[in-house]
Scaffold this active site. Sequence first.
Site, mmCIF file in Angstrom:
data_model
loop_
_atom_site.group_PDB
_atom_site.id
_atom_site.type_symbol
_atom_site.label_atom_id
_atom_site.label_comp_id
_atom_site.label_asym_id
_atom_site.label_seq_id
_atom_site.Cartn_x
_atom_site.Cartn_y
_atom_site.Cartn_z
ATOM 1 N N GLY A 50 7.891 -6.820 6.246
ATOM 2 C CA GLY A 50 7.549 -6.761 4.829
ATOM 3 C C GLY A 50 7.922 -5.419 4.233
ATOM 4 N N ASP A 166 -9.077 0.785 -1.349
ATOM 5 C CA ASP A 166 -8.118 -0.230 -1.808
ATOM 6 C C ASP A 166 -8.233 -1.502 -0.969
ATOM 7 O OD1 ASP A 166 -6.196 -1.287 -3.480
ATOM 8 O OD2 ASP A 166 -4.503 -0.356 -2.437
HETATM 9 P P1 ADP Z 1 2.961 0.451 1.547
HETATM 10 O O1 ADP Z 1 1.929 1.426 2.053
HETATM 11 O O2 ADP Z 1 4.250 1.099 1.206
HETATM 12 O O3 ADP Z 1 2.448 -0.462 0.470
HETATM 13 P P2 ADP Z 1 2.281 -1.485 3.506
HETATM 14 O O4 ADP Z 1 1.441 -0.768 4.490
HETATM 15 O O5 ADP Z 1 1.562 -2.330 2.502
HETATM 16 O O6 ADP Z 1 3.275 -0.492 2.793
HETATM 17 O O7 ADP Z 1 3.289 -2.409 4.309
HETATM 18 C C1 ADP Z 1 4.253 -3.192 3.667
HETATM 19 C C2 ADP Z 1 4.311 -4.600 4.247
HETATM 20 O O8 ADP Z 1 4.595 -4.526 5.640
HETATM 21 C C3 ADP Z 1 2.999 -5.355 4.162
HETATM 22 O O9 ADP Z 1 2.863 -6.052 2.976
HETATM 23 C C4 ADP Z 1 3.104 -6.306 5.351
HETATM 24 O O10 ADP Z 1 3.853 -7.448 5.016
HETATM 25 C C5 ADP Z 1 3.863 -5.500 6.359
HETATM 26 N N1 ADP Z 1 2.960 -4.821 7.321
HETATM 27 C C6 ADP Z 1 2.324 -3.629 7.156
HETATM 28 N N2 ADP Z 1 1.602 -3.288 8.246
HETATM 29 C C7 ADP Z 1 1.778 -4.293 9.142
HETATM 30 C C8 ADP Z 1 1.307 -4.541 10.492
HETATM 31 N N3 ADP Z 1 0.498 -3.687 11.119
HETATM 32 N N4 ADP Z 1 1.707 -5.695 11.093
HETATM 33 C C9 ADP Z 1 2.512 -6.578 10.453
HETATM 34 N N5 ADP Z 1 3.001 -6.393 9.210
HETATM 35 C C10 ADP Z 1 2.638 -5.283 8.546
#
Ligand code: ADP
Length: 317
Positions: A50, A166
Amino acid sequence: EQGVLLVTKEASESKKKIPPELPKNLPKECPSVIVDPETGVRYRRGRLLGKGGFARCYEVIQMDTKRAFAGKVVNKQRISKPNQRAKMQREIAVHCQLRHPNIVAFHKHFDDEENFYIILELCSQKSLAQILKLRRCFTEPEVRYFVLQIIDGLRYLHNSCVIHRDLKLGNMFLTENMEVKIGDFGLATKVEFEGDEKRTMCGTPNYIAPEVLDKVGHSFEADVWAIGCILYTMLVGRPPFETESLKETYTRIKRTSYSFPSHLSQAAKELITDILTSKPENRPSLDEIASHKFFTGGFVPDALSPSACHSTPEFGV
Ligand code: ADP
Protein backbone atom coordinates in the site's frame (compact mmCIF):
# COMPACT_ATOMS: atom_id res chain seq x y z
CA GLU A 1 10.01 16.16 -21.69
CA GLN A 2 9.68 16.65 -25.42
CA GLY A 3 8.24 13.18 -25.69
CA VAL A 4 5.42 14.23 -23.46
CA LEU A 5 4.73 17.37 -25.46
CA LEU A 6 4.52 15.45 -28.72
CA VAL A 7 1.84 13.03 -27.54
CA THR A 8 -1.29 13.52 -29.63
CA LYS A 9 -4.54 14.61 -28.02
CA GLU A 10 -6.03 11.17 -28.48
CA ALA A 11 -3.09 9.40 -26.93
CA SER A 12 -2.91 11.79 -24.02
CA GLU A 13 -6.59 11.29 -23.29
CA SER A 14 -6.31 7.54 -23.36
CA LYS A 15 -3.26 7.58 -21.10
CA LYS A 16 -4.58 10.34 -18.82
CA LYS A 17 -2.76 12.20 -16.09
CA ILE A 18 0.50 12.78 -17.94
CA PRO A 19 2.16 15.53 -15.89
CA PRO A 20 2.70 18.72 -17.91
CA GLU A 21 6.29 18.81 -16.73
CA LEU A 22 8.27 15.85 -15.52
CA PRO A 23 9.99 16.41 -12.18
CA LYS A 24 13.68 17.18 -12.63
CA ASN A 25 15.01 14.55 -10.24
CA LEU A 26 12.68 11.60 -10.27
CA PRO A 27 13.13 9.66 -7.01
CA LYS A 28 14.78 6.33 -7.73
CA GLU A 29 12.74 3.17 -7.30
CA CYS A 30 13.30 1.36 -4.06
CA PRO A 31 16.02 -1.28 -4.63
CA SER A 32 14.94 -4.91 -5.04
CA VAL A 33 17.32 -5.90 -2.24
CA ILE A 34 17.31 -3.58 0.77
CA VAL A 35 20.45 -3.69 2.92
CA ASP A 36 20.70 -2.52 6.51
CA PRO A 37 24.05 -0.68 6.23
CA GLU A 38 24.90 -1.20 9.91
CA THR A 39 24.33 -4.94 10.20
CA GLY A 40 24.53 -6.03 6.55
CA VAL A 41 21.18 -7.84 6.95
CA ARG A 42 19.46 -8.07 3.57
CA TYR A 43 15.76 -7.98 2.73
CA ARG A 44 14.29 -8.96 -0.62
CA ARG A 45 11.55 -6.56 -1.71
CA GLY A 46 8.26 -8.24 -2.65
CA ARG A 47 4.80 -6.97 -3.58
CA LEU A 48 3.57 -3.46 -2.84
CA LEU A 49 1.19 -3.59 0.14
CA GLY A 50 0.00 0.00 0.00
CA LYS A 51 0.89 3.66 -0.26
CA GLY A 52 0.49 6.28 2.45
CA GLY A 53 1.10 10.03 2.60
CA PHE A 54 4.85 9.68 2.18
CA ALA A 55 5.50 5.98 2.48
CA ARG A 56 5.33 2.99 0.21
CA CYS A 57 4.91 -0.24 2.03
CA TYR A 58 6.25 -3.52 0.60
CA GLU A 59 6.25 -7.09 1.73
CA VAL A 60 9.93 -7.86 2.39
CA ILE A 61 11.68 -11.14 3.22
CA GLN A 62 14.74 -11.11 5.47
CA MET A 63 17.07 -13.17 3.30
CA ASP A 64 18.98 -15.12 5.99
CA THR A 65 15.98 -16.12 8.12
CA LYS A 66 13.29 -16.10 5.35
CA ARG A 67 11.04 -14.19 7.77
CA ALA A 68 8.45 -11.94 6.14
CA PHE A 69 7.97 -8.33 7.25
CA ALA A 70 6.33 -5.14 6.04
CA GLY A 71 8.96 -2.63 4.89
CA LYS A 72 7.89 1.00 4.97
CA VAL A 73 10.04 3.01 2.55
CA VAL A 74 10.14 6.80 2.64
CA ASN A 75 12.14 8.60 -0.02
CA LYS A 76 14.44 11.25 1.46
CA GLN A 77 13.61 13.77 -1.28
CA ARG A 78 9.94 13.53 -0.42
CA ILE A 79 10.48 14.52 3.20
CA SER A 80 13.12 17.18 2.83
CA LYS A 81 11.55 19.71 5.22
CA PRO A 82 12.96 19.63 8.77
CA ASN A 83 9.50 19.28 10.37
CA GLN A 84 8.64 16.33 8.12
CA ARG A 85 11.83 14.56 9.16
CA ALA A 86 11.25 15.44 12.81
CA LYS A 87 7.78 13.92 12.57
CA MET A 88 9.16 10.68 11.19
CA GLN A 89 11.87 10.57 13.81
CA ARG A 90 9.22 10.99 16.50
CA GLU A 91 7.12 8.23 14.98
CA ILE A 92 10.15 5.92 15.14
CA ALA A 93 11.11 7.01 18.67
CA VAL A 94 7.61 6.30 19.99
CA HIS A 95 6.89 3.13 18.01
CA CYS A 96 10.23 1.36 18.60
CA GLN A 97 9.63 1.26 22.37
CA LEU A 98 6.28 -0.52 22.11
CA ARG A 99 5.68 -4.24 22.36
CA HIS A 100 2.19 -5.73 22.67
CA PRO A 101 0.17 -8.41 20.80
CA ASN A 102 -2.25 -5.73 19.53
CA ILE A 103 0.34 -3.20 18.38
CA VAL A 104 2.13 -3.61 15.01
CA ALA A 105 5.56 -4.87 16.12
CA PHE A 106 8.50 -2.62 15.30
CA HIS A 107 11.46 -4.66 14.07
CA LYS A 108 14.20 -2.33 12.76
CA HIS A 109 14.85 1.02 11.17
CA PHE A 110 17.73 2.27 9.05
CA ASP A 111 18.44 4.49 6.06
CA ASP A 112 20.65 4.71 2.98
CA GLU A 113 21.41 7.45 0.44
CA GLU A 114 17.90 7.40 -1.02
CA ASN A 115 15.42 6.24 1.62
CA PHE A 116 14.43 5.73 5.23
CA TYR A 117 13.30 2.18 5.97
CA ILE A 118 11.08 0.91 8.79
CA ILE A 119 10.78 -2.87 9.08
CA LEU A 120 7.48 -3.83 10.74
CA GLU A 121 5.45 -6.89 11.54
CA LEU A 122 3.61 -7.99 8.40
CA CYS A 123 -0.16 -7.57 8.50
CA SER A 124 -1.11 -9.35 5.31
CA GLN A 125 -4.90 -8.89 5.55
CA LYS A 126 -4.37 -5.12 5.37
CA SER A 127 -6.57 -2.71 7.31
CA LEU A 128 -10.07 -2.74 8.78
CA ALA A 129 -10.93 0.20 6.50
CA GLN A 130 -10.29 -1.88 3.39
CA ILE A 131 -12.33 -4.79 4.76
CA LEU A 132 -15.22 -2.59 5.87
CA LYS A 133 -15.40 -1.13 2.36
CA LEU A 134 -16.01 -4.60 0.97
CA ARG A 135 -18.34 -5.66 3.77
CA ARG A 136 -20.27 -2.33 4.17
CA CYS A 137 -20.76 -3.01 7.89
CA PHE A 138 -19.79 -5.64 10.47
CA THR A 139 -22.00 -7.82 12.66
CA GLU A 140 -22.06 -7.15 16.41
CA PRO A 141 -20.00 -10.27 17.27
CA GLU A 142 -17.29 -9.17 14.82
CA VAL A 143 -17.31 -5.64 16.26
CA ARG A 144 -16.87 -7.09 19.78
CA TYR A 145 -14.03 -9.28 18.53
CA PHE A 146 -12.20 -6.38 16.78
CA VAL A 147 -12.84 -3.62 19.32
CA LEU A 148 -11.86 -5.68 22.40
CA GLN A 149 -8.46 -6.22 20.78
CA ILE A 150 -8.18 -2.52 19.91
CA ILE A 151 -8.99 -1.68 23.55
CA ASP A 152 -6.28 -4.10 24.76
CA GLY A 153 -3.73 -2.42 22.49
CA LEU A 154 -4.89 1.05 23.49
CA ARG A 155 -4.83 0.23 27.22
CA TYR A 156 -1.19 -0.78 26.78
CA LEU A 157 -0.45 2.47 24.90
CA HIS A 158 -2.09 4.62 27.55
CA ASN A 159 -0.29 2.71 30.33
CA SER A 160 2.91 3.49 28.40
CA CYS A 161 1.90 7.19 28.44
CA VAL A 162 1.38 7.27 24.67
CA ILE A 163 -1.64 8.97 23.05
CA HIS A 164 -2.12 7.61 19.52
CA ARG A 165 -4.21 10.58 18.29
CA ASP A 166 -5.16 9.05 14.95
CA LEU A 167 -7.12 5.90 15.74
CA LYS A 168 -9.18 5.00 12.69
CA LEU A 169 -10.06 1.89 10.73
CA GLY A 170 -7.25 2.58 8.26
CA ASN A 171 -4.72 2.30 11.10
CA MET A 172 -6.07 -1.02 12.41
CA PHE A 173 -4.13 -3.73 10.62
CA LEU A 174 -4.95 -7.42 10.45
CA THR A 175 -2.52 -10.32 10.43
CA GLU A 176 -2.92 -13.49 8.37
CA ASN A 177 -5.03 -15.04 11.16
CA MET A 178 -7.17 -11.93 11.71
CA GLU A 179 -5.59 -10.54 14.87
CA VAL A 180 -5.92 -6.76 15.13
CA LYS A 181 -2.79 -4.60 15.42
CA ILE A 182 -2.81 -0.84 15.98
CA GLY A 183 -0.32 0.87 13.66
CA ASP A 184 0.82 4.23 12.24
CA PHE A 185 2.30 6.30 15.08
CA GLY A 186 2.74 9.39 12.88
CA LEU A 187 0.60 11.59 15.16
CA ALA A 188 1.35 9.83 18.45
CA THR A 189 2.79 11.71 21.40
CA LYS A 190 4.15 10.85 24.81
CA VAL A 191 2.61 12.33 27.96
CA GLU A 192 5.63 13.45 29.97
CA PHE A 193 4.09 14.28 33.36
CA GLU A 194 0.71 14.13 35.10
CA GLY A 195 -1.65 16.73 33.67
CA ASP A 196 0.56 17.22 30.59
CA GLU A 197 -2.12 18.44 28.20
CA LYS A 198 -1.24 18.59 24.55
CA ARG A 199 -2.27 21.74 22.71
CA THR A 200 -0.81 21.40 19.28
CA MET A 201 -0.63 18.72 16.68
CA CYS A 202 0.84 18.64 13.19
CA GLY A 203 -1.56 16.77 10.98
CA THR A 204 -5.31 16.23 11.21
CA PRO A 205 -6.69 13.11 12.82
CA ASN A 206 -9.59 11.44 11.11
CA TYR A 207 -11.89 11.12 14.14
CA ILE A 208 -10.96 14.42 15.74
CA ALA A 209 -12.38 15.02 19.24
CA PRO A 210 -14.13 18.31 20.14
CA GLU A 211 -11.41 19.35 22.62
CA VAL A 212 -8.76 18.87 19.92
CA LEU A 213 -10.78 21.06 17.53
CA ASP A 214 -11.20 23.70 20.23
CA LYS A 215 -7.48 23.60 21.09
CA VAL A 216 -8.28 23.72 24.82
CA GLY A 217 -5.79 20.94 25.63
CA HIS A 218 -6.29 17.24 25.00
CA SER A 219 -5.07 13.96 26.41
CA PHE A 220 -5.89 10.22 26.46
CA GLU A 221 -9.65 10.89 26.22
CA ALA A 222 -9.22 11.98 22.58
CA ASP A 223 -8.38 8.32 21.80
CA VAL A 224 -11.52 7.21 23.66
CA TRP A 225 -13.60 9.53 21.47
CA ALA A 226 -12.07 7.86 18.41
CA ILE A 227 -13.09 4.43 19.80
CA GLY A 228 -16.69 5.69 19.84
CA CYS A 229 -16.37 6.79 16.21
CA ILE A 230 -14.82 3.44 15.26
CA LEU A 231 -17.67 1.51 16.94
CA TYR A 232 -20.27 3.63 15.13
CA THR A 233 -18.52 3.31 11.76
CA MET A 234 -18.17 -0.48 12.04
CA LEU A 235 -21.82 -0.99 12.94
CA VAL A 236 -23.39 1.65 10.68
CA GLY A 237 -21.05 1.64 7.68
CA ARG A 238 -20.25 5.36 7.73
CA PRO A 239 -18.66 7.73 10.27
CA PRO A 240 -20.98 9.49 12.75
CA PHE A 241 -20.23 13.10 11.76
CA GLU A 242 -19.61 12.67 8.04
CA THR A 243 -20.98 15.42 5.78
CA GLU A 244 -20.09 16.92 2.41
CA SER A 245 -17.96 19.67 3.95
CA LEU A 246 -15.24 19.56 6.60
CA LYS A 247 -16.57 22.78 8.15
CA GLU A 248 -20.01 21.27 8.64
CA THR A 249 -18.46 18.07 10.04
CA TYR A 250 -16.52 20.14 12.60
CA THR A 251 -19.69 22.01 13.59
CA ARG A 252 -21.46 18.70 14.14
CA ILE A 253 -18.56 17.34 16.21
CA LYS A 254 -18.64 20.43 18.44
CA ARG A 255 -22.41 20.02 18.92
CA THR A 256 -22.21 16.21 19.15
CA SER A 257 -24.86 16.16 16.48
CA TYR A 258 -25.31 12.69 14.96
CA SER A 259 -28.08 10.09 14.76
CA PHE A 260 -28.50 6.34 14.85
CA PRO A 261 -30.10 4.21 12.17
CA SER A 262 -32.99 2.15 13.56
CA HIS A 263 -31.32 -1.25 13.10
CA LEU A 264 -28.72 -0.63 15.84
CA SER A 265 -29.17 -2.54 19.12
CA GLN A 266 -30.03 -0.67 22.32
CA ALA A 267 -26.73 -1.72 23.95
CA ALA A 268 -24.69 -0.42 20.99
CA LYS A 269 -26.55 2.91 21.01
CA GLU A 270 -26.04 3.31 24.74
CA LEU A 271 -22.33 2.59 24.60
CA ILE A 272 -21.71 4.94 21.66
CA THR A 273 -23.77 7.68 23.37
CA ASP A 274 -21.68 7.25 26.56
CA ILE A 275 -18.43 7.59 24.62
CA LEU A 276 -19.34 10.41 22.23
CA THR A 277 -19.81 13.05 24.87
CA SER A 278 -18.21 16.44 24.39
CA LYS A 279 -16.56 16.81 27.80
CA PRO A 280 -13.52 14.51 27.83
CA GLU A 281 -13.78 13.92 31.61
CA ASN A 282 -17.29 12.49 31.16
CA ARG A 283 -16.16 9.77 28.76
CA PRO A 284 -15.88 6.23 30.12
CA SER A 285 -12.49 4.64 30.80
CA LEU A 286 -11.27 1.80 28.57
CA ASP A 287 -12.13 -0.71 31.32
CA GLU A 288 -15.64 0.70 31.61
CA ILE A 289 -16.07 0.38 27.85
CA ALA A 290 -14.85 -3.24 27.83
CA SER A 291 -17.22 -4.16 30.66
CA HIS A 292 -20.25 -2.46 29.08
CA LYS A 293 -23.16 -4.77 28.32
CA PHE A 294 -22.59 -4.32 24.58
CA PHE A 295 -19.50 -6.50 25.13
CA THR A 296 -20.57 -8.64 28.08
CA GLY A 297 -24.15 -9.30 26.97
CA GLY A 298 -23.42 -10.77 23.56
CA PHE A 299 -21.35 -13.40 21.80
CA VAL A 300 -17.61 -12.70 21.37
CA PRO A 301 -15.85 -15.03 18.90
CA ASP A 302 -12.45 -16.43 19.96
CA ALA A 303 -11.19 -16.17 16.41
CA LEU A 304 -12.41 -14.98 13.03
CA SER A 305 -12.01 -16.66 9.68
CA PRO A 306 -10.19 -14.67 6.96
CA SER A 307 -13.32 -15.23 4.84
CA ALA A 308 -14.82 -12.39 6.95
CA CYS A 309 -12.66 -10.07 4.82
CA HIS A 310 -15.23 -10.41 2.04
CA SER A 311 -18.37 -12.11 3.36
CA THR A 312 -20.58 -11.99 6.45
CA PRO A 313 -19.69 -14.80 8.87
CA GLU A 314 -22.42 -16.90 10.43
CA PHE A 315 -21.86 -17.63 14.10
CA GLY A 316 -23.15 -20.62 15.99
CA VAL A 317 -24.68 -22.29 12.95
P1 ADP B 1 1.76 6.73 5.95
O1 ADP B 1 2.31 6.86 7.35
O2 ADP B 1 2.62 7.39 4.93
O3 ADP B 1 0.31 7.11 5.84
P2 ADP B 1 1.03 4.02 6.33
O4 ADP B 1 1.71 3.60 7.58
O5 ADP B 1 -0.42 4.37 6.45
O6 ADP B 1 1.83 5.18 5.62
O7 ADP B 1 1.18 2.84 5.28
C1 ADP B 1 0.67 2.94 3.98
C2 ADP B 1 -0.06 1.67 3.56
O8 ADP B 1 0.83 0.56 3.66
C3 ADP B 1 -1.22 1.31 4.46
O9 ADP B 1 -2.41 1.90 4.06
C4 ADP B 1 -1.28 -0.21 4.31
O10 ADP B 1 -1.99 -0.57 3.15
C5 ADP B 1 0.16 -0.58 4.14
N1 ADP B 1 0.77 -1.00 5.42
C6 ADP B 1 1.31 -0.20 6.38
N2 ADP B 1 1.82 -0.92 7.41
C7 ADP B 1 1.60 -2.22 7.11
C8 ADP B 1 1.90 -3.48 7.76
N3 ADP B 1 2.52 -3.53 8.94
N4 ADP B 1 1.52 -4.62 7.13
C9 ADP B 1 0.87 -4.59 5.94
N5 ADP B 1 0.58 -3.45 5.27
C10 ADP B 1 0.92 -2.28 5.84
